[in-house]
Scaffold this motif. Sequence first.
Motif, PDB file in Angstrom:
ATOM      1  N   GLU A 103       0.824  -1.209   0.000  1.00 30.13           N
ATOM      2  CA  GLU A 103       0.000   0.000   0.000  1.00 30.13           C
ATOM      3  C   GLU A 103       0.861   1.263   0.000  1.00 30.13           C
ATOM      4  O   GLU A 103       0.521   2.257  -0.650  1.00 30.13           O
ATOM      5  N   THR A 104       1.983   1.211   0.715  1.00 31.32           N
ATOM      6  CA  THR A 104       2.904   2.352   0.724  1.00 31.32           C
ATOM      7  C   THR A 104       3.499   2.562  -0.665  1.00 31.32           C
ATOM      8  O   THR A 104       3.583   3.693  -1.159  1.00 31.32           O
ATOM      9  N   ALA A 105       3.911   1.466  -1.314  1.00 31.21           N
ATOM     10  CA  ALA A 105       4.478   1.562  -2.653  1.00 31.21           C
ATOM     11  C   ALA A 105       3.454   2.105  -3.649  1.00 31.21           C
ATOM     12  O   ALA A 105       3.794   2.922  -4.519  1.00 31.21           O
ATOM     13  N   LYS A 106       2.212   1.671  -3.510  1.00 32.37           N
ATOM     14  CA  LYS A 106       1.166   2.176  -4.398  1.00 32.37           C
ATOM     15  C   LYS A 106       0.984   3.679  -4.210  1.00 32.37           C
ATOM     16  O   LYS A 106       0.847   4.437  -5.178  1.00 32.37           O
ATOM     17  N   ARG A 107       0.992   4.116  -2.960  1.00 31.41           N
ATOM     18  CA  ARG A 107       0.828   5.540  -2.660  1.00 31.41           C
ATOM     19  C   ARG A 107       1.993   6.363  -3.224  1.00 31.41           C
ATOM     20  O   ARG A 107       1.788   7.485  -3.703  1.00 31.41           O
ATOM     21  N   LEU A 108       3.186   5.788  -3.180  1.00 30.18           N
ATOM     22  CA  LEU A 108       4.372   6.482  -3.685  1.00 30.18           C
ATOM     23  C   LEU A 108       4.571   6.296  -5.192  1.00 30.18           C
ATOM     24  O   LEU A 108       5.466   6.903  -5.784  1.00 30.18           O
ATOM     25  N   LYS A 109       3.750   5.413  -5.780  1.00 28.92           N
ATOM     26  CA  LYS A 109       3.828   5.110  -7.215  1.00 28.92           C
ATOM     27  C   LYS A 109       5.195   4.530  -7.590  1.00 28.92           C
ATOM     28  O   LYS A 109       5.836   4.962  -8.559  1.00 28.92           O
ATOM     29  N   ILE A 110       5.631   3.563  -6.796  1.00 26.02           N
ATOM     30  CA  ILE A 110       6.890   2.877  -7.068  1.00 26.02           C
ATOM     31  C   ILE A 110       6.648   1.369  -7.074  1.00 26.02           C
ATOM     32  O   ILE A 110       5.602   0.882  -6.622  1.00 26.02           O
ATOM     33  N   LEU A 111       7.615   0.618  -7.602  1.00 25.70           N
ATOM     34  CA  LEU A 111       7.542  -0.838  -7.617  1.00 25.70           C
ATOM     35  C   LEU A 111       8.074  -1.414  -6.313  1.00 25.70           C
ATOM     36  O   LEU A 111       8.798  -0.745  -5.571  1.00 25.70           O
ATOM     37  N   VAL A 112       7.742  -2.668  -6.070  1.00 22.62           N
ATOM     38  CA  VAL A 112       8.373  -3.425  -4.990  1.00 22.62           C
ATOM     39  C   VAL A 112       9.142  -4.575  -5.631  1.00 22.62           C
ATOM     40  O   VAL A 112       8.543  -5.472  -6.232  1.00 22.62           O
ATOM     41  N   ILE A 113      10.467  -4.513  -5.558  1.00 27.13           N
ATOM     42  CA  ILE A 113      11.302  -5.611  -6.046  1.00 27.13           C
ATOM     43  C   ILE A 113      11.460  -6.604  -4.905  1.00 27.13           C
ATOM     44  O   ILE A 113      12.022  -6.273  -3.856  1.00 27.13           O
ATOM     45  N   ALA A 114      10.958  -7.810  -5.103  1.00 24.32           N
ATOM     46  CA  ALA A 114      10.962  -8.821  -4.041  1.00 24.32           C
ATOM     47  C   ALA A 114      12.072  -9.838  -4.275  1.00 24.32           C
ATOM     48  O   ALA A 114      11.982 -10.666  -5.185  1.00 24.32           O
ATOM     49  N   ASP A 115      13.122  -9.742  -3.474  1.00 29.64           N
ATOM     50  CA  ASP A 115      14.192 -10.733  -3.508  1.00 29.64           C
ATOM     51  C   ASP A 115      13.767 -11.882  -2.595  1.00 29.64           C
ATOM     52  O   ASP A 115      13.817 -11.769  -1.371  1.00 29.64           O
ATOM     53  N   GLU A 116      13.337 -12.983  -3.211  1.00 29.07           N
ATOM     54  CA  GLU A 116      12.819 -14.124  -2.458  1.00 29.07           C
ATOM     55  C   GLU A 116      13.646 -15.375  -2.725  1.00 29.07           C
ATOM     56  O   GLU A 116      13.117 -16.484  -2.827  1.00 29.07           O
ATOM     57  N   VAL A 117      14.953 -15.171  -2.812  1.00 31.89           N
ATOM     58  CA  VAL A 117      15.836 -16.302  -3.066  1.00 31.89           C
ATOM     59  C   VAL A 117      15.758 -17.317  -1.927  1.00 31.89           C
ATOM     60  O   VAL A 117      16.010 -18.510  -2.124  1.00 31.89           O
ATOM     61  N   TYR A 118      15.384 -16.851  -0.713  1.00 30.63           N
ATOM     62  CA  TYR A 118      15.206 -17.753   0.431  1.00 30.63           C
ATOM     63  C   TYR A 118      13.729 -18.105   0.651  1.00 30.63           C
ATOM     64  O   TYR A 118      13.343 -18.545   1.733  1.00 30.63           O
ATOM     65  N   GLY A 119      12.916 -17.891  -0.361  1.00 30.01           N
ATOM     66  CA  GLY A 119      11.482 -18.137  -0.245  1.00 30.01           C
ATOM     67  C   GLY A 119      11.156 -19.520   0.303  1.00 30.01           C
ATOM     68  O   GLY A 119      11.762 -20.521  -0.103  1.00 30.01           O
ATOM     69  N   LEU A 120      10.206 -19.554   1.227  1.00 33.95           N
ATOM     70  CA  LEU A 120       9.699 -20.767   1.881  1.00 33.95           C
ATOM     71  C   LEU A 120      10.670 -21.365   2.903  1.00 33.95           C
ATOM     72  O   LEU A 120      10.329 -22.340   3.572  1.00 33.95           O
ATOM     73  N   LEU A 121      11.854 -20.781   3.052  1.00 36.16           N
ATOM     74  CA  LEU A 121      12.775 -21.263   4.100  1.00 36.16           C
ATOM     75  C   LEU A 121      12.479 -20.513   5.393  1.00 36.16           C
ATOM     76  O   LEU A 121      13.288 -19.732   5.893  1.00 36.16           O
ATOM     77  N   ALA A 122      11.301 -20.748   5.932  1.00 36.12           N
ATOM     78  CA  ALA A 122      10.847 -20.120   7.179  1.00 36.12           C
ATOM     79  C   ALA A 122      10.558 -21.221   8.184  1.00 36.12           C
ATOM     80  O   ALA A 122       9.877 -22.200   7.867  1.00 36.12           O
ATOM     81  N   PHE A 123      11.062 -21.040   9.409  1.00 34.37           N
ATOM     82  CA  PHE A 123      10.901 -22.100  10.413  1.00 34.37           C
ATOM     83  C   PHE A 123      10.502 -21.534  11.772  1.00 34.37           C
ATOM     84  O   PHE A 123      10.727 -22.154  12.804  1.00 34.37           O
ATOM     85  N   GLY A 124       9.881 -20.360  11.775  1.00 30.23           N
ATOM     86  CA  GLY A 124       9.387 -19.758  13.006  1.00 30.23           C
ATOM     87  C   GLY A 124       7.872 -19.646  12.982  1.00 30.23           C
ATOM     88  O   GLY A 124       7.182 -20.394  12.281  1.00 30.23           O
ATOM     89  N   ALA A 125       7.349 -18.677  13.732  1.00 26.99           N
ATOM     90  CA  ALA A 125       5.895 -18.505  13.827  1.00 26.99           C
ATOM     91  C   ALA A 125       5.298 -17.899  12.561  1.00 26.99           C
ATOM     92  O   ALA A 125       4.126 -18.138  12.249  1.00 26.99           O
ATOM     93  N   ASN A 126       6.100 -17.109  11.823  1.00 26.59           N
ATOM     94  CA  ASN A 126       5.582 -16.453  10.622  1.00 26.59           C
ATOM     95  C   ASN A 126       5.799 -17.319   9.385  1.00 26.59           C
ATOM     96  O   ASN A 126       6.940 -17.636   9.043  1.00 26.59           O
TER      97      ASN A 126
END
Length: 249
Positions: A103-126
């Motif tokens: 929502e912040t990026a939309k308001r600022l009219k900028i892109l969000v570049i998502a570096d997700e090279v570690y995607g799905l390597l999550a082992f906590g509560a989130n």
Amino acid sequence: MFILFVFSLNRAIAEYLSHDLPYKLSPDDAFVTSGCTQAIDVALSMLARPGVNILLPRPQGWEVDLDAVEALADHNTAAMVIINPGNPCGNVYTYPHLKKIAETAKRLKILVIADEVYGLLAFGANPFVPMGVFGSVVPVPTLGSLSKRWIVPGWRLGWFVINDPNDIFRNPKIVERLKKYFDILGGPSTFIQAAVPRILQQTEDVFFTKTINILKQTSDICCERIKKIPCISCPYKPVGSMAVMVRNL
């Protein structure tokens, strides 16, 4: 035959990433790169122009300081970069926080570049939530690779994927320009590309479960042993990626 081969590879990547999205990616949304490093290079080249700036937010409380982002952004800001799960912080962003980022990026009219090279390597509560979930709020180029989740760093195969269900990128023909740019780039080894569809479609869940368990166990061991060293401390126990931050006392 080569064109069909590339289409099959792009389709496999698009289908794999679509599993966690509220919409379906098409093969035209996916581009193959020589690891995530080349995907980063493409993202920067796509946005490059005289005076342009890209924001790389520092974590505050292990989240993005969105007030600082809004204060720093100006008319030359093209995008901000989100690394999730975080490296070297070991943090994993929540769904509500990622939504605020979009929502912040939309308001600022900028892109969000998502570096997700570690995607799905999550082992906590989130749990890991791909930034592409919010592609309908703001266009999201997602960068990823095989190297981390499949533990094959030497293979050097990654992807640059456009999450843009509203076709904002397609109107000014950005995708068309990207295709021409990728035509002149060198890609991963052919035999590795040929293996990717099967890897993405047929890797059994037990492999991923084992990887997550190993990461969690080693994270626990590192943090416990760091506590026994008088001159350093671990300010934040990792819940994602493959790194731990250490602070001098």
